[in-house]
Motif scaffolding. Structure first.
Motif, PDB file in Angstrom:
ATOM      1  N   CYS A  89      67.673  64.171  47.739  1.00 44.98           N
ATOM      2  CA  CYS A  89      68.595  63.042  47.612  1.00 44.98           C
ATOM      3  C   CYS A  89      69.114  62.804  46.201  1.00 44.98           C
ATOM      4  O   CYS A  89      70.178  62.231  46.034  1.00 44.98           O
ATOM      5  N   HIS A  90      68.403  63.203  45.172  1.00 39.45           N
ATOM      6  CA  HIS A  90      68.876  62.980  43.802  1.00 39.45           C
ATOM      7  C   HIS A  90      68.575  64.205  42.945  1.00 39.45           C
ATOM      8  O   HIS A  90      67.683  64.990  43.261  1.00 39.45           O
ATOM      9  N   THR A  91      69.349  64.349  41.884  1.00 38.38           N
ATOM     10  CA  THR A  91      69.163  65.445  40.932  1.00 38.38           C
ATOM     11  C   THR A  91      69.033  64.841  39.548  1.00 38.38           C
ATOM     12  O   THR A  91      69.891  64.072  39.118  1.00 38.38           O
ATOM     13  N   SER A  92      67.938  65.183  38.880  1.00 40.72           N
ATOM     14  CA  SER A  92      67.719  64.701  37.520  1.00 40.72           C
ATOM     15  C   SER A  92      67.821  65.874  36.564  1.00 40.72           C
ATOM     16  O   SER A  92      67.661  67.029  36.955  1.00 40.72           O
ATOM     17  N   VAL A  93      68.104  65.559  35.312  1.00 38.54           N
ATOM     18  CA  VAL A  93      68.208  66.586  34.285  1.00 38.54           C
ATOM     19  C   VAL A  93      67.329  66.174  33.117  1.00 38.54           C
ATOM     20  O   VAL A  93      67.396  65.033  32.646  1.00 38.54           O
ATOM     21  N   VAL A  94      66.481  67.107  32.668  1.00 34.35           N
ATOM     22  CA  VAL A  94      65.610  66.858  31.514  1.00 34.35           C
ATOM     23  C   VAL A  94      65.405  68.178  30.775  1.00 34.35           C
ATOM     24  O   VAL A  94      65.134  69.206  31.403  1.00 34.35           O
ATOM     25  N   GLY A  95      65.595  68.157  29.482  1.00 32.17           N
ATOM     26  CA  GLY A  95      65.368  69.352  28.672  1.00 32.17           C
ATOM     27  C   GLY A  95      66.212  70.538  29.091  1.00 32.17           C
ATOM     28  O   GLY A  95      65.811  71.685  28.912  1.00 32.17           O
ATOM     29  N   GLY A  96      67.376  70.298  29.695  1.00 30.24           N
ATOM     30  CA  GLY A  96      68.240  71.381  30.153  1.00 30.24           C
ATOM     31  C   GLY A  96      67.898  71.912  31.536  1.00 30.24           C
ATOM     32  O   GLY A  96      68.561  72.812  32.040  1.00 30.24           O
ATOM     33  N   TYR A  97      66.853  71.372  32.158  1.00 32.45           N
ATOM     34  CA  TYR A  97      66.433  71.783  33.502  1.00 32.45           C
ATOM     35  C   TYR A  97      66.881  70.763  34.540  1.00 32.45           C
ATOM     36  O   TYR A  97      66.931  69.566  34.261  1.00 32.45           O
ATOM     37  N   ALA A  98      67.132  71.242  35.766  1.00 32.54           N
ATOM     38  CA  ALA A  98      67.401  70.366  36.900  1.00 32.54           C
ATOM     39  C   ALA A  98      66.075  70.054  37.585  1.00 32.54           C
ATOM     40  O   ALA A  98      65.230  70.938  37.756  1.00 32.54           O
ATOM     41  N   ILE A  99      65.908  68.809  37.950  1.00 29.16           N
ATOM     42  CA  ILE A  99      64.745  68.374  38.730  1.00 29.16           C
ATOM     43  C   ILE A  99      65.314  67.825  40.032  1.00 29.16           C
ATOM     44  O   ILE A  99      65.938  66.760  40.049  1.00 29.16           O
ATOM     45  N   GLU A 100      65.133  68.556  41.104  1.00 37.63           N
ATOM     46  CA  GLU A 100      65.738  68.196  42.373  1.00 37.63           C
ATOM     47  C   GLU A 100      64.752  67.437  43.258  1.00 37.63           C
ATOM     48  O   GLU A 100      63.708  67.967  43.644  1.00 37.63           O
ATOM     49  N   GLY A 101      65.079  66.189  43.533  1.00 39.80           N
ATOM     50  CA  GLY A 101      64.305  65.398  44.473  1.00 39.80           C
ATOM     51  C   GLY A 101      63.031  64.813  43.906  1.00 39.80           C
ATOM     52  O   GLY A 101      62.915  64.542  42.707  1.00 39.80           O
ATOM     53  N   HIS A 102      62.075  64.630  44.786  1.00 43.09           N
ATOM     54  CA  HIS A 102      60.852  63.874  44.509  1.00 43.09           C
ATOM     55  C   HIS A 102      59.734  64.756  43.945  1.00 43.09           C
ATOM     56  O   HIS A 102      58.627  64.821  44.475  1.00 43.09           O
TER      57      HIS A 102
END
Length: 159
Positions: A89-102
């Motif tokens: 449901c959501h996509t986060s970005v940290v340190g150039g990486y994608a974090i997809e979901g929970h």
């Protein structure tokens, strides 16, 4: 009034201390501001409440979370190369990486510490029991975290 004379000995000592810090691999961002938190930018649809719960878990884990209320989260997923079968449901970005979901935050921390050559990590779907998807009195469903690369290939990612 105190005498603040700088001696050659104090300058050499300060230089040695600086070199030791750099040799230990302390990130420059921590040297500039040791209290700075790692920033996560979360892209989500405005109506999704579980995303906000995941953001709470990220803050509890010590991250700074900036929330982008996006009407086109799929564009963000495409930009970061999230494979269709790993979408959540959501996509986060940290340190150039994608974090997809929970994704559990221990996995995010391992990703940032080890810096593997991947585009990101994902928990597909919205499994009950994942961070932000907790249900009181329910242990949760089994789920797996995957790392994915630019070619769309993925494999399990263990914390």
């Amino acid at each position: 009034m105190r005498n603040l004379t700088i001696t050659r000995r104090s300058m050499v000592g300060a230089g040695a201390a600086s070199g030791a810090i750099l040799a230990l691999g302390v990130p420059a961002s921590l040297l500039a501001n040791p209290a700075a938190k790692t920033r996560i930018i979360m892209h989500r649809n405005p109506g999704c409440g579980c995303c906000l719960k995941w953001a709470e878990r990220a803050r509890e884990a010590g991250f700074e979370v900036i929330i982008d209320e996006s009407q086109d989260v799929m564009a963000v997923k495409r930009k970061f190369g999230v494979p269709e079968n790993l979408v959540s449901c959501h996509t986060s970005v940290v340190g150039g990486y994608a974090i997809e979901g929970h994704v559990p935050l221990k996995h995010v921390k391992k990703l940032l510490a080890t810096k593997p050559k991947v585009r990101g990590i994902a928990v597909p779907g919205m499994p009950l029991g994942a961070p932000g998807m907790e249900v009181p009195g329910y242990a949760g469903d089994a789920f797996e975290v995957f790392a994915f690369d630019a070619a769309g290939k993925y494999a399990p990612f263990k914390a």
